[in-house]
Design a protein around this motif. Structure first.
Motif, PDB file in Angstrom:
ATOM      1  N   ARG A 121       1.162  -4.971  -0.663  1.00 34.60           N
ATOM      2  CA  ARG A 121       1.095  -3.841  -1.326  1.00 34.60           C
ATOM      3  C   ARG A 121       0.006  -3.937  -2.424  1.00 34.60           C
ATOM      4  NH1 ARG A 121       7.215  -1.380  -1.788  1.00 34.60           N
ATOM      5  NH2 ARG A 121       7.206  -1.018   0.304  1.00 34.60           N
ATOM      6  N   GLU A 122       0.138  -5.191  -2.982  1.00 34.52           N
ATOM      7  CA  GLU A 122      -1.040  -5.536  -4.154  1.00 34.52           C
ATOM      8  C   GLU A 122      -2.386  -5.600  -3.399  1.00 34.52           C
ATOM      9  OE1 GLU A 122      -2.204  -8.747  -7.628  1.00 34.52           O
ATOM     10  OE2 GLU A 122      -0.050  -8.832  -6.749  1.00 34.52           O
ATOM     11  N   TRP A 152      -3.625  -2.248  -3.063  1.00 34.00           N
ATOM     12  CA  TRP A 152      -3.969  -1.495  -4.055  1.00 34.00           C
ATOM     13  C   TRP A 152      -5.457  -2.001  -4.538  1.00 34.00           C
ATOM     14  CZ3 TRP A 152      -3.367   2.308  -7.307  1.00 34.00           C
ATOM     15  CH2 TRP A 152      -3.967   2.099  -8.668  1.00 34.00           C
ATOM     16  N   ASN A 153      -5.807  -3.104  -4.436  1.00 34.80           N
ATOM     17  CA  ASN A 153      -6.945  -3.857  -4.680  1.00 34.80           C
ATOM     18  C   ASN A 153      -7.924  -3.396  -3.838  1.00 34.80           C
ATOM     19  OD1 ASN A 153      -5.986  -5.354  -6.950  1.00 34.80           O
ATOM     20  ND2 ASN A 153      -5.585  -7.253  -5.556  1.00 34.80           N
TER      21      ASN A 153
END
Length: 183
Positions: A18-19, A22-23
């Motif tokens: 998920r990170e 997002w990035n």
């Protein structure tokens, strides 16, 4: 390895994915100066790739792509697109040459009108990387899988048995499998 260790490792992998997503979204917004959409599936629990998830994702991705193309009005609708799949399930991310509020409204329409729409999780960022939420465009919060209450309220209150929620999700995924088999 204990069940708790397996759960922790799975949860950590999902959070890492998920990170990364997002990035990627923020990078596309910065690079292209356009709204960015991220489509994933809303599957509760740690198994984000149950049977039928690929078919459901494909159906939702196509419906959302068609909705965007209908409203785009120019050839360069998608500046960039990427798809990924992993422990957090399938994902499509695209920089889209549309007003972010209109893009979010199109996403909500697919989430609410498509037979599998409750499984869709379509997030939108504006060109400066700011999230565009339902409230930003004057729409109510997302409804629960099982009732008309806001999903966040039901989740916070533990209003529904997790098994009942998963049964509903699996029924939707079975619809996706059936529709795919018929096409």
């Amino acid at each position: 390895m204990s069940q708790n260790d397996i759960y922790a490792a799975s949860h950590a992998a999902i959070l890492a994915e998920r990170e990364a997503r997002w990035n990627t979204r923020r990078e596309l917004a910065a690079t292209f100066g356009q709204a960015v959409i991220s489509l994933t599936l809303n599957i509760p629990g740690t198994d984000k790739n149950p049977a039928g998830s690929a078919q459901a994702f494909d159906s939702l991705r196509q419906a959302l792509g068609r909705a965007i193309a209908r409203h785009c009005g120019h050839a360069a609708c998608f500046a960039a697109e990427t798809e990924r799949a992993g422990v957090d399930g399938p994902c499509w991310i695209a920089a889209v040459n549309l007003d972010p509020a209109l893009l979010k409204a199109l996403c909500v329409a697919v989430e609410e009108e498509h037979p599998l729409g409750r499984l869709a999780d379509a997030d939108v960022l504006g060109a400066q990387g700011q999230p565009v939420n339902r409230a930003d465009i004057g729409l109510p919060p997302r409804r629960c899988f099982l009732c008309e209450a806001p999903a966040s309220l039901c989740r916070r209150q533990g209003k529904h048995d997790p098994e009942e929620i998963m049964a509903h999700v699996h029924n939707l995924l079975a619809l996706a499998i059936s529709a795919d088999a018929q096409s």
